[in-house]
Design a protein around this motif. Sequence first.
Motif, short mmCIF file in Angstrom:
data_model
loop_
_atom_site.label_atom_id
_atom_site.label_comp_id
_atom_site.label_asym_id
_atom_site.label_seq_id
_atom_site.Cartn_x
_atom_site.Cartn_y
_atom_site.Cartn_z
N ILE A 144 -1.41 4.92 51.12
CA ILE A 144 -0.60 4.68 49.92
C ILE A 144 0.28 5.87 49.57
CG2 ILE A 144 -2.22 2.98 49.02
CD1 ILE A 144 -3.01 5.06 46.93
N ASN A 145 -0.20 7.09 49.82
CA ASN A 145 0.62 8.26 49.53
C ASN A 145 1.79 8.39 50.50
OD1 ASN A 145 -0.94 8.95 47.36
ND2 ASN A 145 -2.07 10.55 48.40
N SER A 146 1.57 8.03 51.75
CA SER A 146 2.65 8.08 52.73
C SER A 146 3.75 7.09 52.38
CB SER A 146 2.12 7.80 54.13
OG SER A 146 1.28 8.83 54.54
N ALA A 147 3.36 5.90 51.98
CA ALA A 147 4.36 4.89 51.60
C ALA A 147 5.19 5.38 50.42
CB ALA A 147 3.68 3.57 51.26
N SER A 148 4.55 5.97 49.42
CA SER A 148 5.31 6.46 48.27
C SER A 148 6.18 7.66 48.66
CB SER A 148 4.38 6.82 47.12
OG SER A 148 3.54 7.90 47.48
N PHE A 149 5.68 8.51 49.53
CA PHE A 149 6.45 9.67 49.99
C PHE A 149 7.72 9.23 50.71
CE2 PHE A 149 7.43 12.71 53.41
CZ PHE A 149 7.67 13.85 52.66
#
Length: 143
Positions: A75-80
């Motif tokens: 989820i953090n990679s997608a937001s990044f």
Amino acid sequence: MIQETTFAYKPGEHEREKASNSYLMSLVALIAGMPLPIINLFATFFFYLANRKGTYFVRWHCTQSLFSQLALLGINSASFWWTISIIFSDEKVSNQYFAYIFAVIIFNLLEIFSTIYAAVQTRKGKHVQFLFFGNITNLICKP
């Protein structure tokens, strides 16, 4: 979200410290590499590798910490990358973007608080299982 259970044996002081450090490793990496979500996973993975032949208590908590970081990575990679695409391309900021970022922030805050709680309780010798990750860890990590 978090369940405290009894463990098969009473872990010693050294075991409790190492198991607690497996959770703290992700928090230290979070502070050091805030914008890059993979930093937390690498730090937790290397700590797991260093302790994979340790006692069952230490291995179990290192494995659970690693699984929780794997979930955060997605989820953090997608937001990044969504944020990067907004900054450097034609992508526009939308309500979906703000909703996703809000959900990511809430999920990360829950993860931080549960990680701190797990580190403190594990240091006391209590066995802490996260809701989803504890069951997966039980399947993979054997005594």
